[in-house]
Design a protein around this motif. Sequence first.
Motif, PDB file in Angstrom:
ATOM      1  N   GLU A   1       0.674  -1.085   0.034  1.00 61.43           N
ATOM      2  CA  GLU A   1      -0.125  -0.150  -0.150  1.00 61.43           C
ATOM      3  C   GLU A   1       0.954   1.564  -0.006  1.00 61.43           C
ATOM      4  OE1 GLU A   1      -2.488   2.219   3.209  1.00 61.43           O
ATOM      5  OE2 GLU A   1      -3.239   0.121   2.953  1.00 61.43           O
ATOM      6  N   ASP A   2       1.860   1.285   0.952  1.00 65.45           N
ATOM      7  CA  ASP A   2       2.725   2.480   1.051  1.00 65.45           C
ATOM      8  C   ASP A   2       3.419   2.568  -0.401  1.00 65.45           C
ATOM      9  OD1 ASP A   2       1.975   2.911   3.613  1.00 65.45           O
ATOM     10  OD2 ASP A   2       3.952   1.913   4.317  1.00 65.45           O
ATOM     11  N   PHE A   3       3.870   1.431  -1.042  1.00 67.12           N
ATOM     12  CA  PHE A   3       4.668   1.688  -2.149  1.00 67.12           C
ATOM     13  C   PHE A   3       3.811   2.182  -3.340  1.00 67.12           C
ATOM     14  CE2 PHE A   3       5.667  -0.451  -6.534  1.00 67.12           C
ATOM     15  CZ  PHE A   3       6.915   0.324  -6.531  1.00 67.12           C
ATOM     16  N   VAL A   4       2.496   1.523  -3.610  1.00 73.45           N
ATOM     17  CA  VAL A   4       1.665   2.248  -4.580  1.00 73.45           C
ATOM     18  C   VAL A   4       1.232   3.695  -4.191  1.00 73.45           C
ATOM     19  CG1 VAL A   4      -0.688   1.818  -5.384  1.00 73.45           C
ATOM     20  CG2 VAL A   4       0.618  -0.169  -4.900  1.00 73.45           C
ATOM     21  N   THR A   5       0.782   3.806  -3.181  1.00 74.54           N
ATOM     22  CA  THR A   5       0.497   5.410  -2.900  1.00 74.54           C
ATOM     23  C   THR A   5       1.724   6.310  -3.008  1.00 74.54           C
ATOM     24  OG1 THR A   5       0.599   4.867  -0.321  1.00 74.54           O
ATOM     25  CG2 THR A   5      -1.585   4.757  -1.512  1.00 74.54           C
ATOM     26  N   VAL A   6       2.809   6.245  -2.548  1.00 74.93           N
ATOM     27  CA  VAL A   6       3.981   7.038  -2.407  1.00 74.93           C
ATOM     28  C   VAL A   6       4.262   7.207  -4.029  1.00 74.93           C
ATOM     29  CG1 VAL A   6       6.273   7.124  -2.042  1.00 74.93           C
ATOM     30  CG2 VAL A   6       4.741   6.651  -0.265  1.00 74.93           C
ATOM     31  N   THR A   7       4.345   6.151  -4.838  1.00 77.89           N
ATOM     32  CA  THR A   7       4.781   6.218  -6.272  1.00 77.89           C
ATOM     33  C   THR A   7       3.889   6.781  -6.969  1.00 77.89           C
ATOM     34  OG1 THR A   7       6.149   3.965  -5.913  1.00 77.89           O
ATOM     35  CG2 THR A   7       5.525   4.729  -8.210  1.00 77.89           C
ATOM     36  N   LEU A   8       2.645   6.515  -6.859  1.00 77.31           N
ATOM     37  CA  LEU A   8       1.399   7.077  -7.662  1.00 77.31           C
ATOM     38  C   LEU A   8       1.212   8.704  -7.302  1.00 77.31           C
ATOM     39  CD1 LEU A   8      -1.521   4.539  -7.928  1.00 77.31           C
ATOM     40  CD2 LEU A   8      -0.351   5.594  -9.813  1.00 77.31           C
ATOM     41  N   ALA A   9       1.276   8.970  -6.128  1.00 75.65           N
ATOM     42  CA  ALA A   9       1.422  10.394  -5.671  1.00 75.65           C
ATOM     43  C   ALA A   9       2.306  11.226  -6.306  1.00 75.65           C
ATOM     44  CB  ALA A   9       1.340  10.447  -4.034  1.00 75.65           C
ATOM     45  N   ASP A  10       3.762  10.538  -6.454  1.00 75.61           N
ATOM     46  CA  ASP A  10       4.779  11.257  -6.897  1.00 75.61           C
ATOM     47  C   ASP A  10       4.552  11.684  -8.357  1.00 75.61           C
ATOM     48  OD1 ASP A  10       7.592  12.162  -6.436  1.00 75.61           O
ATOM     49  OD2 ASP A  10       8.253  10.692  -7.851  1.00 75.61           O
ATOM     50  N   ALA A  11       4.057  10.495  -9.033  1.00 69.48           N
ATOM     51  CA  ALA A  11       3.602  10.475 -10.652  1.00 69.48           C
ATOM     52  C   ALA A  11       2.724  11.494 -10.817  1.00 69.48           C
ATOM     53  CB  ALA A  11       3.418   9.189 -11.287  1.00 69.48           C
ATOM     54  N   LEU A  12       1.612  11.337 -10.097  1.00 72.71           N
ATOM     55  CA  LEU A  12       0.488  12.195 -10.382  1.00 72.71           C
ATOM     56  C   LEU A  12       0.535  13.616 -10.129  1.00 72.71           C
ATOM     57  CD1 LEU A  12      -2.282   9.687  -9.308  1.00 72.71           C
ATOM     58  CD2 LEU A  12      -1.890  10.343 -11.615  1.00 72.71           C
ATOM     59  N   GLY A  13       1.422  13.751  -8.999  1.00 71.61           N
ATOM     60  CA  GLY A  13       1.622  15.107  -8.611  1.00 71.61           C
ATOM     61  C   GLY A  13       2.526  15.965  -9.695  1.00 71.61           C
ATOM     62  N   ALA A  14       3.427  15.149 -10.321  1.00 74.52           N
ATOM     63  CA  ALA A  14       4.237  15.653 -11.319  1.00 74.52           C
ATOM     64  C   ALA A  14       3.308  16.337 -12.605  1.00 74.52           C
ATOM     65  CB  ALA A  14       5.100  14.859 -11.943  1.00 74.52           C
ATOM     66  N   ILE A  15       2.241  15.744 -12.787  1.00 74.94           N
ATOM     67  CA  ILE A  15       1.215  15.975 -13.909  1.00 74.94           C
ATOM     68  C   ILE A  15       0.442  17.300 -13.404  1.00 74.94           C
ATOM     69  CG2 ILE A  15      -0.681  15.381 -15.118  1.00 74.94           C
ATOM     70  CD1 ILE A  15       0.142  12.447 -14.661  1.00 74.94           C
ATOM     71  N   GLY A  16       0.201  17.432 -12.223  1.00 74.21           N
ATOM     72  CA  GLY A  16      -0.680  18.558 -11.839  1.00 74.21           C
ATOM     73  C   GLY A  16      -1.520  18.134 -10.618  1.00 74.21           C
ATOM     74  N   GLY A  17      -1.880  19.202  -9.866  1.00 72.97           N
ATOM     75  CA  GLY A  17      -2.976  18.614  -8.664  1.00 72.97           C
ATOM     76  C   GLY A  17      -2.191  18.202  -7.560  1.00 72.97           C
ATOM     77  N   ARG A  18      -3.019  17.637  -6.679  1.00 73.40           N
ATOM     78  CA  ARG A  18      -2.343  17.158  -5.491  1.00 73.40           C
ATOM     79  C   ARG A  18      -2.971  15.834  -5.028  1.00 73.40           C
ATOM     80  NH1 ARG A  18      -5.634  18.229  -1.387  1.00 73.40           N
ATOM     81  NH2 ARG A  18      -7.336  19.485  -1.683  1.00 73.40           N
ATOM     82  N   CYS A  19      -2.284  14.779  -4.428  1.00 74.60           N
ATOM     83  CA  CYS A  19      -2.731  13.595  -4.141  1.00 74.60           C
ATOM     84  C   CYS A  19      -2.666  13.639  -2.243  1.00 74.60           C
ATOM     85  CB  CYS A  19      -1.866  12.426  -4.595  1.00 74.60           C
ATOM     86  SG  CYS A  19      -1.752  12.344  -6.301  1.00 74.60           S
ATOM     87  N   ARG A  20      -3.802  12.927  -1.815  1.00 78.76           N
ATOM     88  CA  ARG A  20      -4.037  12.669  -0.402  1.00 78.76           C
ATOM     89  C   ARG A  20      -4.154  11.224  -0.061  1.00 78.76           C
ATOM     90  NH1 ARG A  20      -7.972  15.973   3.772  1.00 78.76           N
ATOM     91  NH2 ARG A  20      -7.090  14.905   5.870  1.00 78.76           N
ATOM     92  N   ALA A  21      -3.119  10.657   0.787  1.00 81.23           N
ATOM     93  CA  ALA A  21      -3.035   9.302   1.186  1.00 81.23           C
ATOM     94  C   ALA A  21      -4.330   9.078   2.385  1.00 81.23           C
ATOM     95  CB  ALA A  21      -1.905   8.679   1.595  1.00 81.23           C
ATOM     96  N   GLN A  22      -4.727   8.082   2.350  1.00 78.07           N
ATOM     97  CA  GLN A  22      -5.965   7.719   3.289  1.00 78.07           C
ATOM     98  C   GLN A  22      -6.904   9.012   3.464  1.00 78.07           C
ATOM     99  OE1 GLN A  22      -6.233   4.812   5.276  1.00 78.07           O
ATOM    100  NE2 GLN A  22      -4.714   4.221   3.391  1.00 78.07           N
ATOM    101  N   ASP A  23      -7.318   9.229   2.314  1.00 78.38           N
ATOM    102  CA  ASP A  23      -8.420  10.559   2.386  1.00 78.38           C
ATOM    103  C   ASP A  23      -9.797  10.415   3.133  1.00 78.38           C
ATOM    104  OD1 ASP A  23      -8.715  13.362   1.282  1.00 78.38           O
ATOM    105  OD2 ASP A  23     -10.618  12.327   0.352  1.00 78.38           O
ATOM    106  N   ARG A  24     -10.046  11.000   3.956  1.00 78.02           N
ATOM    107  CA  ARG A  24     -11.316  10.665   4.703  1.00 78.02           C
ATOM    108  C   ARG A  24     -12.398  11.336   4.386  1.00 78.02           C
ATOM    109  NH1 ARG A  24     -12.837  11.777  11.259  1.00 78.02           N
ATOM    110  NH2 ARG A  24     -14.329  10.360  11.400  1.00 78.02           N
ATOM    111  N   SER A  25     -13.454  10.746   4.055  1.00 78.10           N
ATOM    112  CA  SER A  25     -14.685  11.206   3.414  1.00 78.10           C
ATOM    113  C   SER A  25     -15.820  10.165   4.298  1.00 78.10           C
ATOM    114  CB  SER A  25     -14.780  11.353   2.264  1.00 78.10           C
ATOM    115  OG  SER A  25     -16.038  12.056   1.772  1.00 78.10           O
ATOM    116  N   PHE A  26     -16.889  10.492   3.797  1.00 76.16           N
ATOM    117  CA  PHE A  26     -18.228   9.688   4.281  1.00 76.16           C
ATOM    118  C   PHE A  26     -19.016   9.144   3.190  1.00 76.16           C
ATOM    119  CE2 PHE A  26     -16.912  12.670   7.690  1.00 76.16           C
ATOM    120  CZ  PHE A  26     -16.862  11.878   8.839  1.00 76.16           C
ATOM    121  N   LEU A  27     -19.419   8.162   3.497  1.00 75.96           N
ATOM    122  CA  LEU A  27     -20.355   7.621   2.410  1.00 75.96           C
ATOM    123  C   LEU A  27     -21.840   7.887   2.342  1.00 75.96           C
ATOM    124  CD1 LEU A  27     -20.607   5.358   0.099  1.00 75.96           C
ATOM    125  CD2 LEU A  27     -21.053   3.523   1.811  1.00 75.96           C
ATOM    126  N   ASP A  28     -22.272   8.234   3.531  1.00 79.23           N
ATOM    127  CA  ASP A  28     -23.429   8.853   3.688  1.00 79.23           C
ATOM    128  C   ASP A  28     -23.794  10.300   4.068  1.00 79.23           C
ATOM    129  OD1 ASP A  28     -22.475   8.199   6.242  1.00 79.23           O
ATOM    130  OD2 ASP A  28     -24.402   8.607   7.145  1.00 79.23           O
TER     131      ASP A  28
END
Length: 366
Positions: A256-283
Motif C-alpha cells: 500500500e505504501d509503495f503504490v500510494t507513494v509512487t502514484l502520488a509522486d507521478a500524479l503530482g508531477a502532472i498537476g494537482g495534489r494527492c492525499r493518502a488515506q483521504d477521509r470522507s463519508f459514504l452517507d
Amino acid sequence: MIELRLREGGPPVVCELPDALAERLVGAGVITVNPLGPQRWEVRAARKVGVVRAGPVTVWVDPKITVARLLWLLGWAKRPGWLGTGLIGYAPAPELVPALAEAFASQAERTLGAGLLQGYREIDDATTVLRGRLREHDQVAERHGMAIPLLVRYDDYRSDIAENQLLRAAAGRLLRLPGVGPAVRARLRALRGLLIDISDLVPGTPLPQWRPTRLNARYHDALWLAGIVLTGGAVDHEPGALRLDGFLVDMYQVFEDFVTVTLADALGAIGGRCRAQDRSFLDTDDEIDIRPDLVWRVGERPVAVIDAKYKAEQPAGFPQADVYQALAYATAYRLGEAHLVYAHGNEGARAWTVRNAGVRIIAHTL
C-alpha cells in the motif's frame, strides 16, 4: 528452543504450540492456525514477514519476493526514487532480519568512517552566567524572579544530534533481534562504541526529526535504513501478554505504501495534489466513513480514487468485495470510475461497468 519456518503464501506446517502462545502469535498477525487437537495446530503465515521470538519458540516468515527487493520497496516507500545503490547490491542473507542488519552495518560503517557529523542543537539549561538567550517567562514562572540560576536557551555545536542518535538507536535495536549472526553483532557493537557519547532515545517518545541537507548527505542512506529498523517492524508488547520480540513487516502495508507513494509522486508531477488515506463519508449523515488509499484532486475537485490491494485472489479471480468497495468510493466522490491496484497474481488487468450506474471499476496489476 523451537524454530518454526514459514513462507508467505506457502503451505501450512503442523506443529505443537501451547494455546496461549498460539493465541498471542495469531493476535500479533504473525500466523493463522487451524486446531488439530490439544496444543496441535496447522499453522500458516499471515500477512507479516520477518522473525519473532515468543518464549521458547522462534517463528521465521520468509517473503515471496527476494529480501533485496523487499528492502528496496521499504526504502522507496520512505523516499521515492531511492535505489539502494551500494546497500543491497551484494547477495544478502535469505532472511529479512539478517539481511537488514548486514545492510545497516555496512552502510553505517561507511558513513561513520569519515567521522561523526556535528551540528547545532538547541539546549535549555540552568547556568550561573548568561549564555545565549534568557528564557524570561520561565525565569519568572519557575524561579519566581530569582537572579540565579539563569534559565537560558542556546545553540551548541556538538555530535549529539538527531542523525547520530538514530544510528545509535538502530544499532541497539538490531542487537536485540533474533537471527543476527555473531559477526554482524560484533560490527553493530563496534558502531555503538563509535557512538558511545551519543544520547540514547527515550522509549515511547517520538523519534528525533532530521532534514536531508548537503551537510548530512553522507548520512542519508544509513538514516533511511535506520528509519526502517526503528519504525517499520516493531512488535508491540501488550502489558500482561506473552512477550514477543522481533522484527516483522506487514506486506499489505508495504504494498500500500509503495503504490500510494509512487502514484502520488507521478500524479503530482502532472498537476494537482494527492492525499493518502483521504477521509470522507459514504452517507449524508456522515456516519459511515471511508478512507481510500489515494485521492487525486485538481483544485478541490476529485479526479481519481485509487485503492491498493495486496491479497490472495479468489478461485474466480479478484475478490468481489473489493469491487463493491471501489463502487462506494466512486459514488461518494461523484466519479465515473475507480481504480484497484493489485500485486500481480494469476489474474490480469480488467474492468467492470456497473449495471444501471455506468461506473467503471478498473483493476490494475503490478
